[in-house]
Design an enzyme around this catalytic site. Structure first.
Site, PDB file in Angstrom:
ATOM      1  N   ASP A  29       0.981  -1.392   0.107  1.00  0.00           N
ATOM      2  CA  ASP A  29       0.446  -0.555  -0.381  1.00  0.00           C
ATOM      3  C   ASP A  29       0.874   1.410  -0.030  1.00  0.00           C
ATOM      4  O   ASP A  29       2.253   1.216   0.699  1.00  0.00           O
ATOM      5  CB  ASP A  29      -0.812   0.391   1.185  1.00  0.00           C
ATOM      6  CG  ASP A  29      -1.999   0.945   1.221  1.00  0.00           C
ATOM      7  OD1 ASP A  29      -1.567   2.315   0.981  1.00  0.00           O
ATOM      8  OD2 ASP A  29      -3.144   0.423   1.358  1.00  0.00           O
ATOM      9  N   HIS A  93     -10.144  -5.626  -2.278  1.00  0.00           N
ATOM     10  CA  HIS A  93      -8.817  -5.971  -2.116  1.00  0.00           C
ATOM     11  C   HIS A  93      -9.515  -6.587  -0.905  1.00  0.00           C
ATOM     12  O   HIS A  93      -9.875  -5.460   0.263  1.00  0.00           O
ATOM     13  CB  HIS A  93      -8.709  -5.154  -1.924  1.00  0.00           C
ATOM     14  CG  HIS A  93      -8.841  -3.827  -1.641  1.00  0.00           C
ATOM     15  ND1 HIS A  93     -10.041  -3.129  -2.595  1.00  0.00           N
ATOM     16  CD2 HIS A  93      -8.508  -2.186  -0.820  1.00  0.00           C
ATOM     17  CE1 HIS A  93     -10.364  -1.915  -1.534  1.00  0.00           C
ATOM     18  NE2 HIS A  93      -8.860  -1.545  -0.877  1.00  0.00           N
ATOM     19  N   HIS A  95      -6.643  -6.179   2.781  1.00  0.00           N
ATOM     20  CA  HIS A  95      -5.552  -5.569   3.614  1.00  0.00           C
ATOM     21  C   HIS A  95      -5.124  -6.744   4.770  1.00  0.00           C
ATOM     22  O   HIS A  95      -5.459  -6.828   5.317  1.00  0.00           O
ATOM     23  CB  HIS A  95      -6.001  -3.954   4.079  1.00  0.00           C
ATOM     24  CG  HIS A  95      -6.739  -3.240   3.718  1.00  0.00           C
ATOM     25  ND1 HIS A  95      -5.885  -1.788   2.970  1.00  0.00           N
ATOM     26  CD2 HIS A  95      -7.960  -3.129   3.139  1.00  0.00           C
ATOM     27  CE1 HIS A  95      -6.325  -1.113   2.301  1.00  0.00           C
ATOM     28  NE2 HIS A  95      -7.843  -1.997   2.468  1.00  0.00           N
TER      29      HIS A  95
END
Length: 131
Positions: A29, A93, A95
């Protein structure tokens, strides 16, 4: 129009890629909550995790599971937290956030760390993935 993540998958936008196969991609990220904060995405462009086809959904966490031990080794964290918010980019997505306390799973902690720091972290994680 393609999502930001689809453009990363296609190589149109640079990213610090950690692990990739024909169905999934893991990359850092750019505004990590914690060092090593990684995003795991299916390569198919699909907005919402719970409307993914069963096969893609079934493979997402096993792919992410391959990355987590490397994050633990590199960051020294107690656990790798898993979060699916799904509102930031309209592409499913997950994390993966290295953490030592639940309070560290907080997007208010996200910050720009610069490309050099991300590149160094990515190199360490890729090396740990090969170990």
């Amino acid at each position: 129009m393609s999502t930001l993540f689809t453009r990363i998958i296609r190589g149109e936008i640079p990213a610090h890629k950690l692990l990739e196969d024909d169905r999934y991609l893991a990359f850092l990220d750019i505004r990590p909550v914690r060092p090593g904060h990684t995003l795991v995405v299916p390569k198919i462009e699909h907005d919402y995790i719970f409307t993914l086809d069963d096969a893609t959904l079934a493979g997402l966490l096993p792919f992410a599971k391959r990355v987590a031990p490397a994050l633990e080794r590199v960051t020294g964290c107690k656990r790798v937290g898993v979060m699916v918010a799904g509102l930031e980019v309209p592409h499913t997505h997950v994390h993966l956030i290295p953490m030592n306390a639940l309070t560290e799973l907080n997007f208010a902690l996200a910050q720009d760390v610069g490309d050099a720091a991300l590149a160094a972290m990515a190199e360490k994680i890729r090396a740990a993935l090969q170990a």
